[in-house]
Motif scaffolding. Structure first.
Motif, PDB file in Angstrom:
ATOM      1  N   ARG A 181      -0.121  39.507  -6.530  1.00 26.57           N
ATOM      2  CA  ARG A 181      -0.806  38.305  -6.070  1.00 26.57           C
ATOM      3  C   ARG A 181      -0.677  38.223  -4.548  1.00 26.57           C
ATOM      4  NH1 ARG A 181      -1.808  35.392  -9.790  1.00 26.57           N
ATOM      5  NH2 ARG A 181       0.073  35.846 -10.975  1.00 26.57           N
ATOM      6  N   VAL A 182      -1.778  37.957  -3.854  1.00 29.91           N
ATOM      7  CA  VAL A 182      -1.772  37.975  -2.396  1.00 29.91           C
ATOM      8  C   VAL A 182      -2.391  36.696  -1.847  1.00 29.91           C
ATOM      9  CG1 VAL A 182      -2.600  39.145  -0.311  1.00 29.91           C
ATOM     10  CG2 VAL A 182      -1.908  40.498  -2.294  1.00 29.91           C
ATOM     11  N   GLN A 183      -1.691  36.116  -0.884  1.00 29.27           N
ATOM     12  CA  GLN A 183      -2.228  35.001  -0.109  1.00 29.27           C
ATOM     13  C   GLN A 183      -2.435  35.497   1.316  1.00 29.27           C
ATOM     14  OE1 GLN A 183       0.113  31.345   1.332  1.00 29.27           O
ATOM     15  NE2 GLN A 183      -0.883  30.587  -0.529  1.00 29.27           N
ATOM     16  N   LEU A 184      -3.627  35.317   1.838  1.00 31.20           N
ATOM     17  CA  LEU A 184      -3.969  35.818   3.167  1.00 31.20           C
ATOM     18  C   LEU A 184      -3.742  34.745   4.228  1.00 31.20           C
ATOM     19  CD1 LEU A 184      -7.378  37.586   2.410  1.00 31.20           C
ATOM     20  CD2 LEU A 184      -5.100  38.629   2.457  1.00 31.20           C
ATOM     21  N   MET A 185      -2.824  35.000   5.167  1.00 28.17           N
ATOM     22  CA  MET A 185      -2.792  34.191   6.374  1.00 28.17           C
ATOM     23  C   MET A 185      -3.912  34.674   7.295  1.00 28.17           C
ATOM     24  SD  MET A 185       1.161  34.022   7.578  1.00 28.17           S
ATOM     25  CE  MET A 185       2.511  34.181   6.394  1.00 28.17           C
ATOM     26  N   VAL A 186      -4.522  33.770   8.005  1.00 25.43           N
ATOM     27  CA  VAL A 186      -5.597  34.112   8.935  1.00 25.43           C
ATOM     28  C   VAL A 186      -5.076  33.951  10.353  1.00 25.43           C
ATOM     29  CG1 VAL A 186      -7.907  33.520   9.745  1.00 25.43           C
ATOM     30  CG2 VAL A 186      -7.367  33.372   7.307  1.00 25.43           C
ATOM     31  N   ALA A 187      -5.214  34.978  11.173  1.00 28.30           N
ATOM     32  CA  ALA A 187      -4.776  34.887  12.557  1.00 28.30           C
ATOM     33  C   ALA A 187      -5.662  33.904  13.319  1.00 28.30           C
ATOM     34  CB  ALA A 187      -4.824  36.256  13.220  1.00 28.30           C
ATOM     35  N   ALA A 188      -5.052  33.111  14.176  1.00 29.43           N
ATOM     36  CA  ALA A 188      -5.807  32.087  14.917  1.00 29.43           C
ATOM     37  C   ALA A 188      -6.901  32.701  15.769  1.00 29.43           C
ATOM     38  CB  ALA A 188      -4.852  31.268  15.784  1.00 29.43           C
ATOM     39  N   ASP A 189      -6.702  33.941  16.251  1.00 29.47           N
ATOM     40  CA  ASP A 189      -7.740  34.546  17.087  1.00 29.47           C
ATOM     41  C   ASP A 189      -8.946  34.995  16.282  1.00 29.47           C
ATOM     42  OD1 ASP A 189      -5.815  36.285  16.104  1.00 29.47           O
ATOM     43  OD2 ASP A 189      -5.965  37.711  17.733  1.00 29.47           O
ATOM     44  N   ALA A 190      -8.891  34.861  14.942  1.00 26.96           N
ATOM     45  CA  ALA A 190     -10.056  35.179  14.115  1.00 26.96           C
ATOM     46  C   ALA A 190     -11.001  33.985  13.972  1.00 26.96           C
ATOM     47  CB  ALA A 190      -9.606  35.642  12.735  1.00 26.96           C
ATOM     48  N   LEU A 191     -10.565  32.810  14.454  1.00 30.96           N
ATOM     49  CA  LEU A 191     -11.400  31.615  14.373  1.00 30.96           C
ATOM     50  C   LEU A 191     -12.352  31.557  15.563  1.00 30.96           C
ATOM     51  CD1 LEU A 191      -9.238  30.932  12.259  1.00 30.96           C
ATOM     52  CD2 LEU A 191      -9.199  28.608  13.134  1.00 30.96           C
ATOM     53  N   GLY A 192     -13.499  30.949  15.344  1.00 35.08           N
ATOM     54  CA  GLY A 192     -14.468  30.790  16.424  1.00 35.08           C
ATOM     55  C   GLY A 192     -14.780  29.334  16.666  1.00 35.08           C
ATOM     56  N   PRO A 193     -15.287  28.990  17.859  1.00 35.28           N
ATOM     57  CA  PRO A 193     -15.628  27.593  18.160  1.00 35.28           C
ATOM     58  C   PRO A 193     -16.777  27.099  17.289  1.00 35.28           C
ATOM     59  CG  PRO A 193     -16.408  29.056  19.902  1.00 35.28           C
ATOM     60  CD  PRO A 193     -15.587  29.895  18.979  1.00 35.28           C
ATOM     61  N   LEU A 218      -2.705  29.383   8.673  1.00 32.75           N
ATOM     62  CA  LEU A 218      -3.254  29.864   9.934  1.00 32.75           C
ATOM     63  C   LEU A 218      -2.091  30.420  10.753  1.00 32.75           C
ATOM     64  CD1 LEU A 218      -5.813  30.009  11.780  1.00 32.75           C
ATOM     65  CD2 LEU A 218      -5.037  27.851  12.780  1.00 32.75           C
ATOM     66  N   LYS A 219      -2.169  31.683  11.124  1.00 30.36           N
ATOM     67  CA  LYS A 219      -1.080  32.367  11.839  1.00 30.36           C
ATOM     68  C   LYS A 219      -1.294  32.251  13.347  1.00 30.36           C
ATOM     69  CE  LYS A 219       2.346  35.519  12.151  1.00 30.36           C
ATOM     70  NZ  LYS A 219       2.098  36.915  11.733  1.00 30.36           N
ATOM     71  N   VAL A 220      -0.283  31.741  14.039  1.00 29.07           N
ATOM     72  CA  VAL A 220      -0.330  31.597  15.499  1.00 29.07           C
ATOM     73  C   VAL A 220       0.879  32.327  16.082  1.00 29.07           C
ATOM     74  CG1 VAL A 220      -0.387  30.014  17.452  1.00 29.07           C
ATOM     75  CG2 VAL A 220      -1.452  29.341  15.279  1.00 29.07           C
ATOM     76  N   PHE A 221       0.645  33.261  16.982  1.00 31.13           N
ATOM     77  CA  PHE A 221       1.719  33.998  17.632  1.00 31.13           C
ATOM     78  C   PHE A 221       2.136  33.287  18.914  1.00 31.13           C
ATOM     79  CE2 PHE A 221      -0.262  37.284  15.066  1.00 31.13           C
ATOM     80  CZ  PHE A 221       0.814  38.055  14.633  1.00 31.13           C
ATOM     81  N   VAL A 222       3.428  32.944  19.012  1.00 33.34           N
ATOM     82  CA  VAL A 222       3.940  32.328  20.238  1.00 33.34           C
ATOM     83  C   VAL A 222       4.612  33.366  21.124  1.00 33.34           C
ATOM     84  CG1 VAL A 222       5.563  30.641  21.190  1.00 33.34           C
ATOM     85  CG2 VAL A 222       4.192  30.054  19.190  1.00 33.34           C
ATOM     86  N   ASP A 223       5.393  34.283  20.541  1.00 27.07           N
ATOM     87  CA  ASP A 223       6.064  35.294  21.352  1.00 27.07           C
ATOM     88  C   ASP A 223       5.970  36.647  20.684  1.00 27.07           C
ATOM     89  OD1 ASP A 223       7.893  34.842  19.286  1.00 27.07           O
ATOM     90  OD2 ASP A 223       9.652  34.769  20.594  1.00 27.07           O
ATOM     91  N   GLY A 224       6.810  37.592  21.133  1.00 22.66           N
ATOM     92  CA  GLY A 224       6.795  38.937  20.587  1.00 22.66           C
ATOM     93  C   GLY A 224       7.951  39.181  19.650  1.00 22.66           C
ATOM     94  N   GLY A 225       8.735  40.256  19.902  1.00 22.06           N
ATOM     95  CA  GLY A 225       9.828  40.598  19.004  1.00 22.06           C
ATOM     96  C   GLY A 225      11.052  41.085  19.755  1.00 22.06           C
ATOM     97  N   MET A 226      12.200  41.030  19.079  1.00 24.67           N
ATOM     98  CA  MET A 226      13.451  41.446  19.717  1.00 24.67           C
ATOM     99  C   MET A 226      13.523  42.948  19.919  1.00 24.67           C
ATOM    100  SD  MET A 226      16.426  39.001  18.188  1.00 24.67           S
ATOM    101  CE  MET A 226      16.269  37.209  18.271  1.00 24.67           C
ATOM    102  N   MET A 227      12.967  43.734  18.996  1.00 23.85           N
ATOM    103  CA  MET A 227      13.010  45.183  19.151  1.00 23.85           C
ATOM    104  C   MET A 227      12.327  45.622  20.433  1.00 23.85           C
ATOM    105  SD  MET A 227      12.133  46.484  15.307  1.00 23.85           S
ATOM    106  CE  MET A 227      12.015  48.193  15.795  1.00 23.85           C
TER     107      MET A 227
END
Length: 537
Positions: free
Chosen positions: A234-246, A277-286
């Motif tokens: 079973r899969v639930q899709l998060m949508v990246a915020a940059d995939a949205l349009g005005p 809705l997925k929103v990226f604020v920063d990157g990663g520790m690696m």
């Protein structure tokens, strides 16, 4: 008549009203009763589990099936620990690739090398091709001069081949898009791996994200996998915020940006649905791009906040106002501040107490931030295996005081905050039982204890992959516990995690899984496996 009666089992329901049982009845994919409620009913099939333990199907609330499946089929430079070995692996991949165009590799990590590669070093083994080596974190990549030359000079100023975050995204947009068939095959590969490790449901963490840029049709690839019988969980899709349009919506709808046709959280049902809705604020520790309030140990670097076309706070508030559940990627404590402040402002403008906003990762959380999670109703979705496999490095770069704040457990629960576990597969190995073991022991693979005060009980760790995971995905009416009326998604184990020494939890055999009552290898709806069949990432 029952479709299936499971008998002679140690059933751990995760339902406080009826915590254990020996028999379970299934009809048309749903649990219909336990023990005496079903014992006398005829059944088309009786499954005797010979004392095996049955849990609700385990849920991985943050995973990248597309990336994991593609990575599994991509040449890798891991586990090379010397520059010359990496370059030899690149040369071999270039020689084996079809002529012309782009060459993808995976497995890049500068840490064992002691430094980053350079574009010039890659050029020497690229045979004139465009070469991209994906960083294991997903937040960077190493490229050669053939790719650097195609990017705006201002975007690559100061770079000698390593690109991070939005600059990496710009490079990936140059890559030819994958076909839906290739993406569906990747979803199936990764999905079968998940099922073999006891996972029956997951949340795909960001289709349409520029950070990965597999194809502009990523969501359609999941639908293609479903329709062709290749979506094994079973899969639930998060949508990246940059995939949205005005959009020019009616003012009272308070929606400035939307997915096509205005679709949002909650659309779909059953095997494939739309989530947060997925929103990226920063990157990663690696990649050392997680945003911190004080520098990484031994450096003057604070990491970085994502650069976006709209202010991050505006994106988060607008998503809330439009009715989305938010899944805000925030690893460093500075990023967590930004996420919490935006969610607080969003709830001030339009109270939505049942929005169930999530903060993905919550990798470094200061003591003063924990009560804010509780007040705003944010759910931390953590990755325990990050500390199991990367904990020695993370603790070192955070220093003694901050290492106790990494990927917390107990502190959240003490403040009444639901804690959800996940893998972020393929950033690291994704088996949930090994993650549950870490949540109890807090021990890295070297044996280093990290934040021992954050340790959970086994029961609490199981909740993070069942009851609380279902709640975070708005699935609590159909998953998370073996309660009559819910889907018959089951994980069958060779032993009971509550009854073995915690050091043995990660090695418990996954006997099989059931998805809506279908078990083992009955078509594409079930797959058997063992916990030892790890992802190898």
């Amino acid at each position: 008549m029952l479709c299936t009666r499971v008998t002679n089992a140690n059933i751990v329901t995760m339902d406080p009203d009826r915590p254990t049982a020996r028999e379970l009845g299934i009809w048309r994919g749903r649990v219909v009763g336990l023990d005496e409620e079903v014992a006398a009913l005829p059944a088309r099939r009786v499954v005797d589990l010979d004392g095996a333990t049955v849990l609700p199907g385990l849920i991985d609330s943050h995973v990248h099936l597309l990336w994991a499946g593609l990575k599994e089929a991509t040449p890798s430079v891991a586990p090379c620990a010397r520059v010359e070995d990496v370059l030899r692996a690149v040369a071999d991949a270039v020689a084996a690739a079809p002529p012309g165009g782009w060459v993808d590799l995976a497995g890049y990590d500068q840490r064992p090398l002691g430094r980053h590669l350079t574009a010039a070093e890659l050029d020497a083994v690229s045979d004139g091709r465009r070469v991209f080596i994906g960083h294991d974190s997903g937040h960077g990549g190493m490229v050669n001069s053939a790719i650097l030359a195609l990017l705006p000079p201002e975007a690559t100023r100061g770079s000698d081949g390593f690109l991070a975050e939005e600059t990496m995204s710009a490079a990936l947009r140059l890559r030819p898009p994958r076909t839906q068939e290739a993406l569906a095959a990747a979803v199936e590969r990764a999905g079968l791996r998940c099922r073999a490790e006891g996972i029956t449901a997951c949340a795909e963490a960001g289709v349409g994200s520029g950070l990965f840029a597999h194809s502009p049709l990523e969501a359609a690839a999941f639908q293609h996998a479903l329709e062709s019988g290749r979506l094994p969980l079973r899969v639930q899709l998060m949508v990246a915020a940059d995939a949205l349009g005005p959009v020019d919506a009616a003012p009272e709808d308070r929606t400035s940006h939307a997915l096509g046709l205005g679709l949002r959280t909650g659309f779909g049902d059953g095997r494939l649905s739309l989530g947060a809705l997925k929103v990226f604020v920063d990157g990663g520790m690696m990649a050392r791009t997680a945003a911190l309030t004080t520098p990484y140990e031994g450096t003057d670097s604070l990491g970085r906040v994502q650069r976006t076309s709209r202010p991050l706070e505006e994106v988060i508030v607008a998503g809330h106002l439009a009715g989305w559940q938010l899944a805000v990627h925030a690893i460093g404590d500075r990023a967590v501040d930004i996420a919490l402040s935006a969610l607080e402002e969003a709830q001030r403008q339009r109270p939505r107490p049942q929005a169930r906003h999530r903060i993905e990762h919550a990798g470094l959380v200061r003591p003063d931030q924990i009560p804010r999670f509780a007040r705003v109703g944010a759910t931390p979705v953590v990755q325990p295996s990050f500390l199991r496999y990367f904990g020695d490095d993370y603790a070192t770069i955070m220093g003694e005081e901050r290492s106790a704040w990494l990927y917390r457990g107990r502190s959240f629960r003490q403040h009444g905050v639901r804690l959800v576990g996940s893998s972020d597969r393929p950033v690291t190995e994704g088996a949930p039982l090994r993650a549950i073991q870490f949540m109890v022991e807090r021990a890295s693979s070297s044996g280093r204890i990290i934040g021992p005060d954050e340790s959970l009980t086994v029961e609490e760790a199981l909740r993070a992959y069942t009851v609380d995971a279902a709640y975070a995905c708005h699935w609590e009416e159909s998953a998370g516990s073996l309660t009559p009326g819910k889907r018959a998604d089951l994980t069958v184990l060779g032993d009971d995690p509550r009854r073995v020494d915690p050091s043995r939890i990660g090695g418990i055999e996954v006997v099989t899984t059931f998805l809506e009552g279908m078990a083992g290898t009955e078509g594409t709806e079930g797959v058997a496996g063992t916990a030892g069949a790890g992802a190898g990432h």
